[in-house]
Design an enzyme around this catalytic site. Structure first.
Site, PDB file in Angstrom:
ATOM      1  N   HIS A  89      22.748  24.604  44.728  1.00  0.00           N
ATOM      2  CA  HIS A  89      23.434  25.807  44.252  1.00  0.00           C
ATOM      3  C   HIS A  89      23.315  26.939  45.258  1.00  0.00           C
ATOM      4  O   HIS A  89      24.278  27.692  45.481  1.00  0.00           O
ATOM      5  CB  HIS A  89      22.837  26.232  42.906  1.00  0.00           C
ATOM      6  CG  HIS A  89      23.321  27.560  42.421  1.00  0.00           C
ATOM      7  ND1 HIS A  89      22.568  28.712  42.540  1.00  0.00           N
ATOM      8  CD2 HIS A  89      24.492  27.925  41.826  1.00  0.00           C
ATOM      9  CE1 HIS A  89      23.246  29.721  42.034  1.00  0.00           C
ATOM     10  NE2 HIS A  89      24.402  29.279  41.593  1.00  0.00           N
ATOM     11  N   GLU A 126      25.803  26.601  48.012  1.00  0.00           N
ATOM     12  CA  GLU A 126      27.134  27.031  47.557  1.00  0.00           C
ATOM     13  C   GLU A 126      27.303  28.540  47.694  1.00  0.00           C
ATOM     14  O   GLU A 126      28.388  29.029  48.011  1.00  0.00           O
ATOM     15  CB  GLU A 126      27.329  26.595  46.104  1.00  0.00           C
ATOM     16  CG  GLU A 126      28.594  27.106  45.451  1.00  0.00           C
ATOM     17  CD  GLU A 126      28.307  27.833  44.139  1.00  0.00           C
ATOM     18  OE1 GLU A 126      28.744  28.984  43.989  1.00  0.00           O
ATOM     19  OE2 GLU A 126      27.654  27.230  43.276  1.00  0.00           O
ATOM     20  N   HIS A 127      26.233  29.291  47.477  1.00  0.00           N
ATOM     21  CA  HIS A 127      26.291  30.754  47.615  1.00  0.00           C
ATOM     22  C   HIS A 127      26.421  31.191  49.068  1.00  0.00           C
ATOM     23  O   HIS A 127      27.188  32.100  49.381  1.00  0.00           O
ATOM     24  CB  HIS A 127      25.021  31.383  47.013  1.00  0.00           C
ATOM     25  CG  HIS A 127      25.156  31.740  45.575  1.00  0.00           C
ATOM     26  ND1 HIS A 127      25.187  33.045  45.119  1.00  0.00           N
ATOM     27  CD2 HIS A 127      25.257  30.964  44.472  1.00  0.00           C
ATOM     28  CE1 HIS A 127      25.305  33.059  43.804  1.00  0.00           C
ATOM     29  NE2 HIS A 127      25.341  31.796  43.385  1.00  0.00           N
ATOM     30  N   GLU A 152      20.659  36.197  39.176  1.00  0.00           N
ATOM     31  CA  GLU A 152      21.453  35.277  38.351  1.00  0.00           C
ATOM     32  C   GLU A 152      20.545  34.463  37.435  1.00  0.00           C
ATOM     33  O   GLU A 152      20.844  34.253  36.260  1.00  0.00           O
ATOM     34  CB  GLU A 152      22.266  34.348  39.253  1.00  0.00           C
ATOM     35  CG  GLU A 152      23.204  33.419  38.510  1.00  0.00           C
ATOM     36  CD  GLU A 152      24.010  32.526  39.426  1.00  0.00           C
ATOM     37  OE1 GLU A 152      24.679  31.605  38.909  1.00  0.00           O
ATOM     38  OE2 GLU A 152      23.967  32.733  40.659  1.00  0.00           O
TER      39      GLU A 152
END
Length: 255
Positions: free
Chosen positions: A48, A51-52, A128
């Site tokens: 993840h 992906e950022h 997040e």
């Protein structure tokens, strides 16, 4: 009836296209067979995180130029991560298709992950994670899967923990990509009015030069399921409940 067109590059990258008429808008996604279930013990959340930061700079572009590449022509660029895949996707005017595939190739193959950008984005992801904990209707799904797939990578949350995210280095990201981003695990999915021959032509141009590569790590199948339950008492006015079980996988004859 929906009809799809298929093609495979010599290096194993697959294309799937849905031809549309009377539209000037197109959509494209680059799907990579790599997600959180492919993480090793010290990599919780790295799929993840990549992906950022994949949009934070390449060998020829800075973050601003990546984000403005499609915005300047009215397009939209985004990405997401699941437990089994990473996807970069975009919506745009059909005649900008070449621009989109060139950008996809650049960020997926040439990202350099500048230390300054990694430091900033780590705090974004930590925020997040913390905000996710404040949303019980979302959090309960992670807690459910943690019980369901107890002791297996499928039971781990996609975001990771603040400690794991802050520990990632540029070398860690490149190591994960080298191990998991392979041509035979990539699919380019498109829909729009662009003829499929053009889609193939652009895909060959921007991705066809890549050498064939195959993922060596075999995903471990989940076994040894046992019933479990968890109850959390909180001072709220809502109750959230999940009841579930494992089912037959997609290759099982009983499915």
């Amino acid at each position: 009836m929906i009809e799809y067109q298929y093609y495979q590059l010599n290096n194993g990258i697959r294309l799937i296209h849905k031809q549309l008429e009377n539209t000037i808008v197109a959509h494209c996604g680059l799907f990579i067979n790599a997600g959180s279930r492919d993480e090793k013990e010290n990599e919780h959340g790295i799929a993840h995180f990549i992906e950022h930061v994949i949009f934070k700079g390449t060998k020829k572009r800075k973050a601003y130029h990546i984000l403005s590449r499609l915005e300047n022509v009215g397009g939209e660029l985004n990405a997401y991560t699941t437990k089994e895949e990473t996807c970069i996707y975009a919506s745009f005017l059909s005649h900008h298709f070449s621009r989109v595939l060139e950008l996809f190739a650049d960020v997926s193959l040439n990202s350099v992950f500048p230390d300054k950008e990694l430091k900033k984005e780590k705090e974004v992801v930590v925020d997040e994670i913390n905000s996710y904990k404040d949303n019980p209707s979302e959090l309960i799904f992670d807690e459910f899967e943690e019980l369901l797939f107890y002791g297996h990578n499928l039971g781990k949350g996609i975001l990771g923990t603040p400690a794991s995210v802050r520990s990632f280095s540029r070398i860690d990201l490149l190591r994960f990509i080298k191990r998991n981003y392979h041509t035979e695990g990539m699919v380019i999915s498109t829909t729009g009015s662009l003829p499929f021959k053009k889609v193939i032509q652009f895909a060959e141009h921007y991705f066809g030069h890549l050498p064939t590569s195959t993922k060596n790590d075999t995903r471990q199948k989940f076994t040894n399921y046992a019933p479990r339950k968890h109850t959390a008492i909180k001072e709220t006015y809502q109750t959230h409940t999940i009841l579930g079980n494992i089912a037959y996988d997609r290759r099982d004859k009983k499915r």
